[in-house]
Write a protein that holds these residues in place. Structure first.
Motif, PDB file in Angstrom:
ATOM      1  N   SER A  26       0.818  -1.204   0.000  1.00 24.95           N
ATOM      2  CA  SER A  26       0.000   0.000   0.000  1.00 24.95           C
ATOM      3  C   SER A  26       0.855   1.258   0.000  1.00 24.95           C
ATOM      4  O   SER A  26       0.456   2.271  -0.548  1.00 24.95           O
ATOM      5  CB  SER A  26      -0.938   0.007   1.215  1.00 24.95           C
ATOM      6  OG  SER A  26      -0.185  -0.015   2.411  1.00 24.95           O
ATOM      7  N   ASP A  29       1.642   2.525  -3.432  1.00 20.88           N
ATOM      8  CA  ASP A  29       0.557   3.090  -4.221  1.00 20.88           C
ATOM      9  C   ASP A  29       0.573   4.611  -4.159  1.00 20.88           C
ATOM     10  O   ASP A  29       1.005   5.205  -3.171  1.00 20.88           O
ATOM     11  CB  ASP A  29      -0.800   2.581  -3.722  1.00 20.88           C
ATOM     12  CG  ASP A  29      -1.008   1.103  -4.003  1.00 20.88           C
ATOM     13  OD1 ASP A  29      -0.234   0.554  -4.810  1.00 20.88           O
ATOM     14  OD2 ASP A  29      -1.925   0.508  -3.407  1.00 20.88           O
ATOM     15  N   ILE A  31      -1.718   8.214  -4.302  1.00 18.12           N
ATOM     16  CA  ILE A  31      -3.019   8.674  -3.828  1.00 18.12           C
ATOM     17  C   ILE A  31      -3.435   9.883  -4.667  1.00 18.12           C
ATOM     18  O   ILE A  31      -2.740  10.894  -4.696  1.00 18.12           O
ATOM     19  CB  ILE A  31      -2.971   9.066  -2.333  1.00 18.12           C
ATOM     20  CG1 ILE A  31      -2.561   7.870  -1.484  1.00 18.12           C
ATOM     21  CG2 ILE A  31      -4.328   9.596  -1.880  1.00 18.12           C
ATOM     22  CD1 ILE A  31      -2.300   8.216  -0.025  1.00 18.12           C
ATOM     23  N   LYS A  98     -12.754   6.340 -13.046  1.00 15.23           N
ATOM     24  CA  LYS A  98     -11.882   6.253 -11.873  1.00 15.23           C
ATOM     25  C   LYS A  98     -12.101   7.435 -10.943  1.00 15.23           C
ATOM     26  O   LYS A  98     -12.139   7.280  -9.713  1.00 15.23           O
ATOM     27  CB  LYS A  98     -10.419   6.192 -12.338  1.00 15.23           C
ATOM     28  CG  LYS A  98      -9.373   6.312 -11.221  1.00 15.23           C
ATOM     29  CD  LYS A  98      -9.455   5.163 -10.253  1.00 15.23           C
ATOM     30  CE  LYS A  98      -8.401   5.288  -9.165  1.00 15.23           C
ATOM     31  NZ  LYS A  98      -8.580   4.283  -8.095  1.00 15.23           N
ATOM     32  N   GLY A 102     -13.634   7.016  -7.166  1.00 17.41           N
ATOM     33  CA  GLY A 102     -12.854   7.536  -6.042  1.00 17.41           C
ATOM     34  C   GLY A 102     -13.629   8.528  -5.202  1.00 17.41           C
ATOM     35  O   GLY A 102     -13.520   8.552  -3.972  1.00 17.41           O
ATOM     36  N   THR A 105     -16.444   6.337  -3.230  1.00 18.30           N
ATOM     37  CA  THR A 105     -15.984   5.333  -2.265  1.00 18.30           C
ATOM     38  C   THR A 105     -14.863   5.833  -1.363  1.00 18.30           C
ATOM     39  O   THR A 105     -14.479   5.134  -0.427  1.00 18.30           O
ATOM     40  CB  THR A 105     -15.491   4.079  -3.001  1.00 18.30           C
ATOM     41  OG1 THR A 105     -14.357   4.420  -3.825  1.00 18.30           O
ATOM     42  CG2 THR A 105     -16.598   3.506  -3.889  1.00 18.30           C
ATOM     43  N   SER A 106     -14.327   7.008  -1.636  1.00 18.69           N
ATOM     44  CA  SER A 106     -13.180   7.568  -0.896  1.00 18.69           C
ATOM     45  C   SER A 106     -11.916   6.721  -1.053  1.00 18.69           C
ATOM     46  O   SER A 106     -10.958   6.881  -0.293  1.00 18.69           O
ATOM     47  CB  SER A 106     -13.512   7.722   0.596  1.00 18.69           C
ATOM     48  OG  SER A 106     -14.599   8.605   0.765  1.00 18.69           O
ATOM     49  N   ASP A 107     -11.901   5.795  -2.027  1.00 19.17           N
ATOM     50  CA  ASP A 107     -10.704   5.009  -2.317  1.00 19.17           C
ATOM     51  C   ASP A 107      -9.984   5.659  -3.488  1.00 19.17           C
ATOM     52  O   ASP A 107     -10.273   5.380  -4.652  1.00 19.17           O
ATOM     53  CB  ASP A 107     -11.086   3.562  -2.648  1.00 19.17           C
ATOM     54  CG  ASP A 107      -9.864   2.699  -2.929  1.00 19.17           C
ATOM     55  OD1 ASP A 107      -8.740   3.139  -2.581  1.00 19.17           O
ATOM     56  OD2 ASP A 107     -10.021   1.605  -3.503  1.00 19.17           O
ATOM     57  N   ASN A 108      -9.053   6.548  -3.171  1.00 22.65           N
ATOM     58  CA  ASN A 108      -8.355   7.314  -4.205  1.00 22.65           C
ATOM     59  C   ASN A 108      -6.970   6.768  -4.512  1.00 22.65           C
ATOM     60  O   ASN A 108      -6.169   7.457  -5.143  1.00 22.65           O
ATOM     61  CB  ASN A 108      -8.237   8.783  -3.770  1.00 22.65           C
ATOM     62  CG  ASN A 108      -9.586   9.460  -3.679  1.00 22.65           C
ATOM     63  OD1 ASN A 108     -10.447   9.240  -4.513  1.00 22.65           O
ATOM     64  ND2 ASN A 108      -9.785  10.268  -2.642  1.00 22.65           N
ATOM     65  N   THR A 109      -6.684   5.555  -4.053  1.00 21.76           N
ATOM     66  CA  THR A 109      -5.368   4.983  -4.322  1.00 21.76           C
ATOM     67  C   THR A 109      -5.317   4.421  -5.737  1.00 21.76           C
ATOM     68  O   THR A 109      -6.334   3.991  -6.290  1.00 21.76           O
ATOM     69  CB  THR A 109      -5.053   3.859  -3.321  1.00 21.76           C
ATOM     70  OG1 THR A 109      -6.046   2.827  -3.424  1.00 21.76           O
ATOM     71  CG2 THR A 109      -5.022   4.394  -1.908  1.00 21.76           C
ATOM     72  N   SER A 111      -2.370   2.029  -8.062  1.00 18.72           N
ATOM     73  CA  SER A 111      -1.083   1.332  -8.038  1.00 18.72           C
ATOM     74  C   SER A 111      -0.129   1.952  -9.056  1.00 18.72           C
ATOM     75  O   SER A 111      -0.569   2.630 -10.000  1.00 18.72           O
ATOM     76  CB  SER A 111      -1.292  -0.148  -8.361  1.00 18.72           C
ATOM     77  OG  SER A 111      -1.731  -0.304  -9.699  1.00 18.72           O
ATOM     78  N   GLU A 191       1.186  11.571  -2.725  1.00 22.37           N
ATOM     79  CA  GLU A 191      -0.104  12.201  -2.991  1.00 22.37           C
ATOM     80  C   GLU A 191      -0.032  13.040  -4.277  1.00 22.37           C
ATOM     81  O   GLU A 191       0.700  14.034  -4.348  1.00 22.37           O
ATOM     82  CB  GLU A 191      -0.524  13.085  -1.817  1.00 22.37           C
ATOM     83  CG  GLU A 191      -0.814  12.301  -0.544  1.00 22.37           C
ATOM     84  CD  GLU A 191      -1.319  13.201   0.568  1.00 22.37           C
ATOM     85  OE1 GLU A 191      -1.167  14.436   0.448  1.00 22.37           O
ATOM     86  OE2 GLU A 191      -1.861  12.674   1.547  1.00 22.37           O
TER      87      GLU A 191
END
Length: 347
Positions: A26, A29, A31, A98, A102, A105-109, A111, A191
């Protein structure tokens, strides 16, 4: 280290090793900080962006479909327009889903592989559109200024060769810059202050000297942006000179309106790309980059089918024929179904 545990009479905890592996993965990854924050106002802007996304997809898919099914549109101009529509579809699909996921879902990661793929695809579509717009301007120049030589200068073989050159050149450029960008060391913050992986935003995160890379970016930008834009301006200048020689005032007005609308979209696309890729990273403001990126990822894909095609009499005629055929088929199916229902009820 796990080999030392048996010698000490200890056993490694598999849960701890799995957690450590996850943390290492992680931490690699990136952000994406995104374009919008979770406020009511930004929810409204997200809805507008999704509406533009749907409009871009539907407009460009409809354009490609019409060009494929209507034999009267099997000309070089519409062949190039179908390629432009394909690029616009890919451009929006690469970025908008994407960003929307993001935000929800607040998942802004993302890879490193995903980020590299996004950079490669965005650069490929952007560079190919830059080159294709120049080819389309040349097509219009030949059609208006040298109509007798048009079938020879833009034969099917020539069109396929030009399109292949556009895709090969854009893909090569994207491969070089993607490989160079992803091989830079990123030893600080991961970030990315953007809503997708873009080269200038990533350069700000690198802890190495990127001056040579920025110079390469500037030189490539000159080739892919300034040279095609110069070809476009020269082509439209010659077209304008030819149009002004037309004796019909109505014909002049129609041609000037078409050229001005085309140049508006071209100016928006090239202006945004030049602003993003031909300025040093130290002059880039994240907020400016996000707004400018919206133009060539969302705005121009919405405007292109409207400006280039749906205002075109041939495309509108094809659309009317398709709609009329669909209405007739529906009416026929409805009458047939109604007849069968009546026949079965009488029996």
């Amino acid at each position: 280290m796990g080999l030392l545990f048996p010698a000490l009479g200890l056993q490694a905890n598999p849960d701890e090793e799995e957690m450590k592996s996850r943390n290492e993965t992680s931490s690699a990854d990136f952000i994406l900080l995104g374009l919008l924050s979770r406020t009511n106002a930004h929810m409204f802007f997200l809805a507008l962006i999704l509406l533009a996304f749907i409009s871009a997809l539907s407009g460009n898919v409809l354009l490609i479909f019409l060009i494929q099914v209507d034999s009267s549109l099997h000309t070089p101009m519409y062949f190039f327009l179908s390629q432009l529509a394909l690029m616009d579809i890919c451009q929006t699909l690469i970025v908008v889903p994407k960003m929307a996921v993001g935000f929800q879902t607040s998942d802004n990661t993302i890879s490193p592989v995903g980020c590299g793929a996004q950079i490669f695809l965005v650069l490929t579509m952007g560079a190919s559109e830059c080159l294709l717009l120049a080819v389309m301007a040349y097509d219009r120049y030949v059609a208006i200024c040298n109509p007798l030589q048009y079938p020879v200068l833009l034969s099917r073989k020539v069109c396929l060769g030009l399109t292949s050159g556009v895709w090969i050149g854009a893909t090569t450029d994207a491969l070089i810059f993607t490989a160079s960008t992803m091989h830079l060391p990123y030893c600080g913050s991961k970030e990315i202050n953007h809503f997708f992986c873009e080269v200038p935003a990533l350069l700000k995160l690198s802890c190495s000297d990127t001056s040579r890379y920025e110079m390469l970016l500037f030189v490539t930008g000159t080739v892919l942006l300034l040279i095609p834009s110069s070809i476009i301006l020269a082509s439209y200048a010659l077209i304008l000179a030819a149009v002004l020689r037309i004796k019909s005032a109505r014909g002049q007005q129609k041609a000037l309106a078409t050229c001005s609308s085309h140049l508006t979209v071209v100016g928006m696309f090239y202006g945004a790309a030049i602003f993003t890729y031909m300025r040093p990273s130290s002059y880039h403001s994240p907020e400016e980059d996000k707004i400018v990126s919206l133009f060539y990822t969302i705005v121009t894909p919405v405007l292109n089918p409207l400006i280039y095609s749906l205002r075109n009499k041939d495309v509108l005629g094809s659309l009317r024929k398709l709609f009329g055929r669909a209405v007739r088929n529906f009416a026929h199916c409805f009458d047939l179904t109604l007849f069968r229902l009546i026949s079965s009820s009488e029996q």
